[in-house]
Design a protein around this motif. Structure first.
Motif, mmCIF file in Angstrom:
data_model
loop_
_atom_site.group_PDB
_atom_site.id
_atom_site.type_symbol
_atom_site.label_atom_id
_atom_site.label_comp_id
_atom_site.label_asym_id
_atom_site.label_seq_id
_atom_site.Cartn_x
_atom_site.Cartn_y
_atom_site.Cartn_z
ATOM 1 N N ASP A 47 0.843 -1.184 0.000
ATOM 2 C CA ASP A 47 0.000 0.000 0.000
ATOM 3 C C ASP A 47 0.878 1.234 0.000
ATOM 4 N N GLU A 48 0.282 2.380 -0.253
ATOM 5 C CA GLU A 48 0.991 3.662 -0.226
ATOM 6 C C GLU A 48 1.609 3.872 1.152
ATOM 7 N N PHE A 102 2.729 -1.210 -8.560
ATOM 8 C CA PHE A 102 1.989 -0.095 -9.160
ATOM 9 C C PHE A 102 0.558 -0.450 -9.527
ATOM 10 N N ARG A 114 -2.089 1.727 -7.662
ATOM 11 C CA ARG A 114 -1.782 3.154 -7.468
ATOM 12 C C ARG A 114 -2.503 4.015 -8.495
ATOM 13 N N ARG A 115 -2.776 5.243 -8.096
ATOM 14 C CA ARG A 115 -3.394 6.195 -9.039
ATOM 15 C C ARG A 115 -2.388 6.616 -10.113
#
Length: 160
Positions: free
Chosen positions: A7-8, A64, A67-68
């Motif tokens: 996660d981020e 990735f 992810r945005r």
């Protein structure tokens, strides 16, 4: 190493890196026919061209998928992003590197070294442009080996 989709990161500082790297502020690294140098505004056009031509490939790259980024943006927006990466590098809160082709100096990818949420290591992600997809594993393996060998990190976690 722990492998899994990450996660981020929540932010923080790479424990031990600020002191352990001393005055090696530029930290250029060359291996396996690739050159890594700190990502910054001087890479704007080449960086933008690299990832804009490879959005689908990057989203399919481990680390990735959820992810945005990347999503289309202007050169000016990309410049602001690169300035933020350079500031993080200078603060030692995160490290982003352009991956360059040593023969052409073209940007062919990027490396991100962010603090692990646990605070005891680093989360690492890499991407290469679609035209250089054959270098995905080479870059990943070279970066993980470099970080484990030369950086004062308790652990290195890569999005598999």
């Amino acid at each position: 190493r722990v492998f899994g989709v990450l996660d981020e990161p929540e932010g923080g500082v790479l424990v031990g890196v600020a002191d352990g790297l001393g005055d090696k502020r530029e930290l250029r690294f060359a291996t396996a026919g690739l050159v890594l140098e700190p990502l910054g505004p001087e890479h704007n056009e080449r960086d933008h061209a690299a990832w804009m031509s490879s959005i689908e490939h990057i989203h399919a790259t481990p680390g990735f998928e959820r992810r945005r980024w990347p999503q289309p943006m202007t050169l000016e927006e990309n410049l602001r992003d690169l300035e933020a990466h350079r500031a993080e590098f200078e603060e030692r809160s995160a490290f982003a590197y352009s991956v360059l082709d040593p023969g052409t100096d073209d940007v062919i990818g990027c490396v991100y070294v962010d603090p692990a949420p646990s605070g005891d290591g680093a989360l690492v992600r890499t991407w290469v442009r679609a035209s250089h997809a054959h270098l995905d594993a080479t870059l990943r393996e070279a970066v993980v080996a470099w970080l484990e060998r030369d950086w004062p990190l308790a652990s290195v976690t890569y999005g598999p």
